[in-house]
Enzyme design. Structure first.
Site, PDB file in Angstrom:
ATOM      1  N   SER A  10      60.612  15.365  44.833  1.00  0.00           N
ATOM      2  CA  SER A  10      60.674  14.497  46.010  1.00  0.00           C
ATOM      3  C   SER A  10      59.682  13.341  45.919  1.00  0.00           C
ATOM      4  O   SER A  10      59.809  12.374  46.650  1.00  0.00           O
ATOM      5  CB  SER A  10      60.379  15.315  47.267  1.00  0.00           C
ATOM      6  N   CYS A  72      60.155  20.874  42.468  1.00  0.00           N
ATOM      7  CA  CYS A  72      59.847  20.749  43.896  1.00  0.00           C
ATOM      8  C   CYS A  72      60.276  22.070  44.520  1.00  0.00           C
ATOM      9  O   CYS A  72      61.411  22.510  44.316  1.00  0.00           O
ATOM     10  CB  CYS A  72      60.658  19.588  44.454  1.00  0.00           C
ATOM     11  N   GLU A 151      46.908  14.890  49.535  1.00  0.00           N
ATOM     12  CA  GLU A 151      47.356  13.498  49.461  1.00  0.00           C
ATOM     13  C   GLU A 151      46.228  12.525  49.775  1.00  0.00           C
ATOM     14  O   GLU A 151      46.247  11.386  49.326  1.00  0.00           O
ATOM     15  CB  GLU A 151      48.583  13.292  50.356  1.00  0.00           C
ATOM     16  N   CYS A 183      53.580  25.615  46.011  1.00  0.00           N
ATOM     17  CA  CYS A 183      53.761  24.192  46.306  1.00  0.00           C
ATOM     18  C   CYS A 183      53.072  23.435  45.191  1.00  0.00           C
ATOM     19  O   CYS A 183      51.958  23.782  44.789  1.00  0.00           O
ATOM     20  CB  CYS A 183      53.118  23.850  47.664  1.00  0.00           C
ATOM     21  N   HIS A 185      51.543  20.827  45.141  1.00  0.00           N
ATOM     22  CA  HIS A 185      50.269  20.192  45.495  1.00  0.00           C
ATOM     23  C   HIS A 185      49.083  21.163  45.440  1.00  0.00           C
ATOM     24  O   HIS A 185      47.936  20.739  45.327  1.00  0.00           O
ATOM     25  CB  HIS A 185      50.327  19.629  46.921  1.00  0.00           C
TER      26      HIS A 185
END
Lengths: 269, 269
Positions: A10, A72, A151, A183, A185
């Site tokens: 994504s 993802c 982020e 995830c 991240h």
């Protein structure tokens, strides 16, 4: 010409998988698509995520990849089987590799999974784990605070520690010995998560495990690259290219070739 | 009826792989062949090992397995590609899974491999590792003292510690951070090896890693067992059955069904 491995995400999270593939399989050529114009997928309805994923696969297939990697968690959770049924090449998601690694690692039979709300709500990790070993106990927890921290590049501040500590508190009373970072991240927060959970809890990162499975499957299918040259990777993104390029080059530690793609966003229905 | 996974070994060492498959994939039915009449394979010439391996595969194929696992480092080193070219189902050895895991784990890029003289002489680990990452530095060392210690059940004595310490001394001066236990017997000595090498050196056991790859490949090929029942495994051995049964039941912690097989040993040439 060498057939590439196509990786889609994504946005930029899937670059953590790319970095591991580059490290573990330095001979493989990668083409990467980050759907940065429509990120994040987490809050979107499943049929929309499936539609976006199909569209990216249709785009990438023109490069004749030998494998598709859905890097993802959300897209894997809702679209993996759909894509597997639509293409003749292997399709690898990030959920089964993490589930398989956790299943192999746990001694207590109690496995924790943390992820975005979308991933946890889908139950995809629990399903994958129980498919392997029906007797596993799976404890799932959504950690909506983590992605924004990553982020912002906020990996090690007192604020981050506090967010991780309070988010993971429900897991601390349980006898889990293995925790899946569900995830792309979350590996950025691995040190803090490990500090909070204790060293005796093994953390499973989808990125390492997915790269391993890519290698296993390509070997099984006699498709590992044999050339000696360093391959030139290609990157595509649907959103603002400058930001993507900066992040990608910083994370991967090398210059990249980036092609912006303007989507003809298809009408719904 | 469920198609089984066929596992073969020169003797009882492959039971360590079976135990991991039973743990990680409790739904899968296993058929196991231990060539105890002709063990060990280590000192035999390569063409003889290949011939024995082919003979066992021919025997096991009658049970219509969905996969063949060569759970013996020596047989993997010399016969894997031969068997892969002869059957239409996936064939998994114990060398690539260990190599892949080590390649994924190392940060320094220096990987150690210990094994029997036959395995080390074949160069199979070094080849598998360099196929993945040409820049890896691989340090190989034969440890001929280890198998006899394990076969005597001598895992933790001062004598064992001394044998492990002196055998591994050549590795201690090198900057390796990952060590492959390239023999199915060595996991029994893992605690002692870890004590000697230091906790900072990650030990890679072929057994865990091979079970993981079996799972990955069956999933990729849509061949994971779906039934809920506990499968009944079947064991075969070419040598004295009582000893095999005792060792297998002790190691696996359950009763087994064993069929002795009398080989018509084929003439050479």
């Amino acid at each position: 010409m060498q057939q590439p491995i196509a990786v889609l995400d994504s946005g930029v999270g899937g670059l953590t998988v790319v970095k591991e593939v580059m490290r573990q399989l330095p001979r493989e050529k990668i083409i990467y698509f980050g759907d940065t114009a429509r990120t994040p997928y987490g809050p979107r309805p499943a049929d929309e995520v499936t539609r976006f994923t199909r569209q990216i696969v249709d785009y990438l297939i023109q490069f004749r990849p030998k494998m598709i990697v859905i890097a993802c968690n959300t897209a894997t959770a809702v679209a993996l089987e759909d894509i597997r049924s639509r293409v003749a090449i292997p399709v690898v998601g990030v959920i089964h590799p993490g589930a398989r690694a956790a299943n192999g690692r746990t001694q207590t039979g109690i496995v924790g999974v943390i992820g975005t709300e979308g991933t946890i709500r889908s139950g995809a990790y629990e399903y994958a784990l129980k498919q392997l070993s029906p007797s596993l106990e799976v404890i799932s927890l959504a950690c909506p605070k983590f992605v924004p921290l990553v982020e912002q590049g906020n990996f090690r501040s007192p604020e981050t520690y506090e967010a991780v500590r309070s988010s993971l508190a429900p897991l601390k009373q349980r006898r889990l010995d293995t925790l899946i970072l569900g995830c792309t991240h979350y590996p950025f927060l691995a040190d803090t998560i490990s500090e909070v959970m204790g060293r005796e809890v093994a953390l499973i990162s989808s990125n390492d495990e997915t790269a391993r499975e890519i290698s296993t499957i390509l070997h099984d299918r006699n498709k590992l690259a044999r050339n000696e040259d360093s391959p030139v990777h290609q990157f595509f993104c649907s959103g603002e290219p400058r930001m993507f390029k900066t992040i990608a080059q910083q994370w991967l530690g090398e210059q990249i070739e980036l092609t912006p793609v303007v989507w003809q966003v298809p009408k719904i229905g």
